[in-house]
Motif scaffolding. Structure first.
Motif, PDB file in Angstrom:
ATOM      1  N   GLU A 142       0.829  -1.202   0.000  1.00  0.00           N
ATOM      2  CA  GLU A 142       0.000   0.000   0.000  1.00  0.00           C
ATOM      3  C   GLU A 142       0.869   1.261   0.000  1.00  0.00           C
ATOM      4  O   GLU A 142       0.617   2.216  -0.736  1.00  0.00           O
ATOM      5  N   GLN A 143       1.959   1.236   0.839  1.00  0.00           N
ATOM      6  CA  GLN A 143       2.837   2.398   0.930  1.00  0.00           C
ATOM      7  C   GLN A 143       3.639   2.592  -0.353  1.00  0.00           C
ATOM      8  O   GLN A 143       3.988   3.699  -0.714  1.00  0.00           O
ATOM      9  N   LEU A 144       3.954   1.474  -1.001  1.00  0.00           N
ATOM     10  CA  LEU A 144       4.727   1.552  -2.246  1.00  0.00           C
ATOM     11  C   LEU A 144       3.821   1.789  -3.448  1.00  0.00           C
ATOM     12  O   LEU A 144       4.268   1.784  -4.585  1.00  0.00           O
ATOM     13  N   ASN A 145       2.527   1.945  -3.157  1.00  0.00           N
ATOM     14  CA  ASN A 145       1.553   2.205  -4.205  1.00  0.00           C
ATOM     15  C   ASN A 145       1.450   1.042  -5.205  1.00  0.00           C
ATOM     16  O   ASN A 145       1.362   1.249  -6.412  1.00  0.00           O
ATOM     17  N   LEU A 146       1.492  -0.176  -4.649  1.00  0.00           N
ATOM     18  CA  LEU A 146       1.432  -1.360  -5.513  1.00  0.00           C
ATOM     19  C   LEU A 146       0.297  -2.263  -5.057  1.00  0.00           C
ATOM     20  O   LEU A 146      -0.145  -2.210  -3.912  1.00  0.00           O
ATOM     21  N   VAL A 147      -0.144  -3.115  -5.951  1.00  0.00           N
ATOM     22  CA  VAL A 147      -1.176  -4.099  -5.614  1.00  0.00           C
ATOM     23  C   VAL A 147      -0.841  -5.424  -6.323  1.00  0.00           C
ATOM     24  O   VAL A 147      -0.378  -5.425  -7.460  1.00  0.00           O
ATOM     25  N   GLY A 148      -1.009  -6.531  -5.576  1.00  0.00           N
ATOM     26  CA  GLY A 148      -0.689  -7.842  -6.148  1.00  0.00           C
ATOM     27  C   GLY A 148      -1.934  -8.535  -6.654  1.00  0.00           C
ATOM     28  O   GLY A 148      -2.991  -8.430  -6.045  1.00  0.00           O
ATOM     29  N   CYS A 149      -1.813  -9.250  -7.777  1.00  0.00           N
ATOM     30  CA  CYS A 149      -2.957 -10.001  -8.310  1.00  0.00           C
ATOM     31  C   CYS A 149      -3.181 -11.243  -7.440  1.00  0.00           C
ATOM     32  O   CYS A 149      -2.231 -11.923  -7.066  1.00  0.00           O
ATOM     33  N   HIS A 150      -4.464 -11.554  -7.078  1.00  0.00           N
ATOM     34  CA  HIS A 150      -4.767 -12.700  -6.212  1.00  0.00           C
ATOM     35  C   HIS A 150      -4.555 -14.015  -6.933  1.00  0.00           C
ATOM     36  O   HIS A 150      -4.369 -15.038  -6.318  1.00  0.00           O
ATOM     37  N   VAL A 151      -4.628 -13.967  -8.255  1.00  0.00           N
ATOM     38  CA  VAL A 151      -4.582 -15.222  -9.013  1.00  0.00           C
ATOM     39  C   VAL A 151      -3.166 -15.555  -9.467  1.00  0.00           C
ATOM     40  O   VAL A 151      -2.654 -16.636  -9.181  1.00  0.00           O
ATOM     41  N   CYS A 152      -2.496 -14.609 -10.173  1.00  0.00           N
ATOM     42  CA  CYS A 152      -1.183 -14.950 -10.726  1.00  0.00           C
ATOM     43  C   CYS A 152      -0.035 -14.279  -9.998  1.00  0.00           C
ATOM     44  O   CYS A 152       1.128 -14.585 -10.247  1.00  0.00           O
ATOM     45  N   GLY A 153      -0.347 -13.368  -9.038  1.00  0.00           N
ATOM     46  CA  GLY A 153       0.708 -12.769  -8.230  1.00  0.00           C
ATOM     47  C   GLY A 153       1.406 -11.589  -8.877  1.00  0.00           C
ATOM     48  O   GLY A 153       2.302 -10.994  -8.274  1.00  0.00           O
ATOM     49  N   LEU A 154       1.023 -11.211 -10.094  1.00  0.00           N
ATOM     50  CA  LEU A 154       1.673 -10.080 -10.776  1.00  0.00           C
ATOM     51  C   LEU A 154       1.435  -8.787  -9.996  1.00  0.00           C
ATOM     52  O   LEU A 154       0.326  -8.518  -9.550  1.00  0.00           O
ATOM     53  N   VAL A 155       2.506  -8.010  -9.820  1.00  0.00           N
ATOM     54  CA  VAL A 155       2.397  -6.750  -9.087  1.00  0.00           C
ATOM     55  C   VAL A 155       2.107  -5.617 -10.072  1.00  0.00           C
ATOM     56  O   VAL A 155       2.788  -5.474 -11.077  1.00  0.00           O
ATOM     57  N   SER A 156       1.039  -4.848  -9.772  1.00  0.00           N
ATOM     58  CA  SER A 156       0.691  -3.714 -10.637  1.00  0.00           C
ATOM     59  C   SER A 156       0.643  -2.446  -9.793  1.00  0.00           C
ATOM     60  O   SER A 156       0.682  -2.510  -8.566  1.00  0.00           O
ATOM     61  N   ALA A 180      -1.021   0.671  -7.862  1.00  0.00           N
ATOM     62  CA  ALA A 180      -2.268   0.716  -7.101  1.00  0.00           C
ATOM     63  C   ALA A 180      -3.404   1.391  -7.868  1.00  0.00           C
ATOM     64  O   ALA A 180      -4.578   1.137  -7.595  1.00  0.00           O
ATOM     65  N   GLY A 181      -3.057   2.235  -8.829  1.00  0.00           N
ATOM     66  CA  GLY A 181      -4.072   2.907  -9.632  1.00  0.00           C
ATOM     67  C   GLY A 181      -4.924   1.928 -10.422  1.00  0.00           C
ATOM     68  O   GLY A 181      -6.023   2.258 -10.874  1.00  0.00           O
ATOM     69  N   ALA A 182      -4.407   0.688 -10.549  1.00  0.00           N
ATOM     70  CA  ALA A 182      -5.129  -0.316 -11.338  1.00  0.00           C
ATOM     71  C   ALA A 182      -6.207  -1.036 -10.523  1.00  0.00           C
ATOM     72  O   ALA A 182      -6.921  -1.885 -11.052  1.00  0.00           O
ATOM     73  N   ILE A 183      -6.359  -0.682  -9.210  1.00  0.00           N
ATOM     74  CA  ILE A 183      -7.372  -1.335  -8.374  1.00  0.00           C
ATOM     75  C   ILE A 183      -8.754  -1.106  -8.980  1.00  0.00           C
ATOM     76  O   ILE A 183      -9.103   0.015  -9.354  1.00  0.00           O
ATOM     77  N   GLY A 184      -9.541  -2.181  -9.047  1.00  0.00           N
ATOM     78  CA  GLY A 184     -10.863  -2.087  -9.667  1.00  0.00           C
ATOM     79  C   GLY A 184     -10.801  -2.447 -11.139  1.00  0.00           C
ATOM     80  O   GLY A 184     -11.819  -2.778 -11.741  1.00  0.00           O
ATOM     81  N   LYS A 185      -9.586  -2.385 -11.716  1.00  0.00           N
ATOM     82  CA  LYS A 185      -9.427  -2.807 -13.114  1.00  0.00           C
ATOM     83  C   LYS A 185      -9.000  -4.265 -13.140  1.00  0.00           C
ATOM     84  O   LYS A 185      -9.011  -4.937 -12.111  1.00  0.00           O
ATOM     85  N   ARG A 186      -8.567  -4.738 -14.299  1.00  0.00           N
ATOM     86  CA  ARG A 186      -8.188  -6.142 -14.400  1.00  0.00           C
ATOM     87  C   ARG A 186      -6.689  -6.323 -14.519  1.00  0.00           C
ATOM     88  O   ARG A 186      -5.989  -5.439 -15.017  1.00  0.00           O
ATOM     89  N   CYS A 187      -6.219  -7.481 -14.051  1.00  0.00           N
ATOM     90  CA  CYS A 187      -4.800  -7.795 -14.102  1.00  0.00           C
ATOM     91  C   CYS A 187      -4.356  -7.875 -15.568  1.00  0.00           C
ATOM     92  O   CYS A 187      -5.007  -8.549 -16.368  1.00  0.00           O
ATOM     93  N   PRO A 188      -3.267  -7.171 -15.939  1.00  0.00           N
ATOM     94  CA  PRO A 188      -2.846  -7.192 -17.338  1.00  0.00           C
ATOM     95  C   PRO A 188      -2.417  -8.579 -17.824  1.00  0.00           C
ATOM     96  O   PRO A 188      -2.453  -8.856 -19.018  1.00  0.00           O
ATOM     97  N   ARG A 189      -2.031  -9.454 -16.887  1.00  0.00           N
ATOM     98  CA  ARG A 189      -1.559 -10.775 -17.311  1.00  0.00           C
ATOM     99  C   ARG A 189      -2.693 -11.815 -17.383  1.00  0.00           C
ATOM    100  O   ARG A 189      -2.883 -12.442 -18.399  1.00  0.00           O
TER     101      ARG A 189
END
Ligand SMILES: [Zn+2]
Length: 223
Positions: free
Chosen positions: A21-35, A37-46
């Motif tokens: 959260e502090q690094l402004n990142l979010v991990g995908c629950h399914v494949c673990g790809l880090v995106s 944080a602005g992508a929250i609510g959107k879909r994992c690119p992978r």
């Protein structure tokens, strides 16, 4: 030199404490790809699954599946799991009656395996999932490391929970070889299979990161 080394290790120590959260990142629950944080609510690119900070409605799903599993555990124990026909006598036995029967016949090893798979394992999972959900709900800081470990154990034994269904199937197959007797599965085993599937789904719905969220809130409160 020594001072430099200490400050470096201290720097590394603080770096380790940074949260996604502090690094402004979010991990995908399914494949673990880090995106970002602005992508929250959107879909994992992978893998294209939705991105959330935590699993969506994790506790509600865990509870719903757990309550359903516990409710079905009652008919799984009351209903007969197998029908046996031996030397003219026909019996339909429940899980407990089956365990007693195997024990009396001297197959204590099968009796112990069935007891562990159908009583010890499901009850252990119910207790662990209730403990985890309640403690997370209460934002408890109690034994966080141990709770995380308990979750991993529950996840691991999930793969082995179908053992009971397999044992009944195997025993039915083995006994059928002897023409004298006959064994068939009954409704109870279906309920039991559903209990196993529902507890597995309940454990999968639980987001173990919720255990550490109390610490995060606590730390950000102190800052
Ligand atoms: Zn993904």
């Amino acid at each position: 030199m020594a001072v430099a080394a200490t400050s470096l290790s201290e720097d590394f120590g603080t770096m380790m404490l940074y949260k996604a959260e502090q690094l402004n990142l979010v991990g995908c629950h399914v494949c673990g790809l880090v995106s970002e944080a602005g992508a929250i609510g959107k879909r994992c690119p992978r893998c294209h699954s939705p991105l959330h900070r935590r699993k969506h409605n994790s506790l509600v799903h865990t509870w719903a599946l757990l309550v359903a599993a516990m409710a079905l555990y009652i008919p799984a124990n009351i209903q007969p799991v197998m029908y046996t026909q031996m030397l003219g006598s026909r019996t339909e036995s429940t899980i407990m009656a089956g365990i007693m029967e195997f024990w009396k016949l001297g197959s204590w090893d099968i009796a112990v395996i069935i007891f562990i798979a159908s009583v010890v394992v499901p009850c252990f999972k119910f207790i662990v999932l209730i403990t985890l959900s309640v403690s997370v709900k209460l934002h408890s800081a109690w034994a966080m490391r141990e709770r995380a470990k308990l979750y991993r154990i529950t996840e691991f034994i999930g793969y082995w929970s179908m053992l009971d269904v397999v044992v009944v199937a195997l025993v039915s197959a083995l006994v059928k070889f002897k023409a004298l007797s006959d064994i068939e599965p009954r409704m109870g085993i279906l309920y039991f299979g559903l209990v196993v599937i529902l507890t597995m789904l309940s454990a999968m719905s639980f987001d173990p990161r919720l255990i550490w969220d109390y610490k995060e809130h606590n730390e950000s409160g102190q800052r």
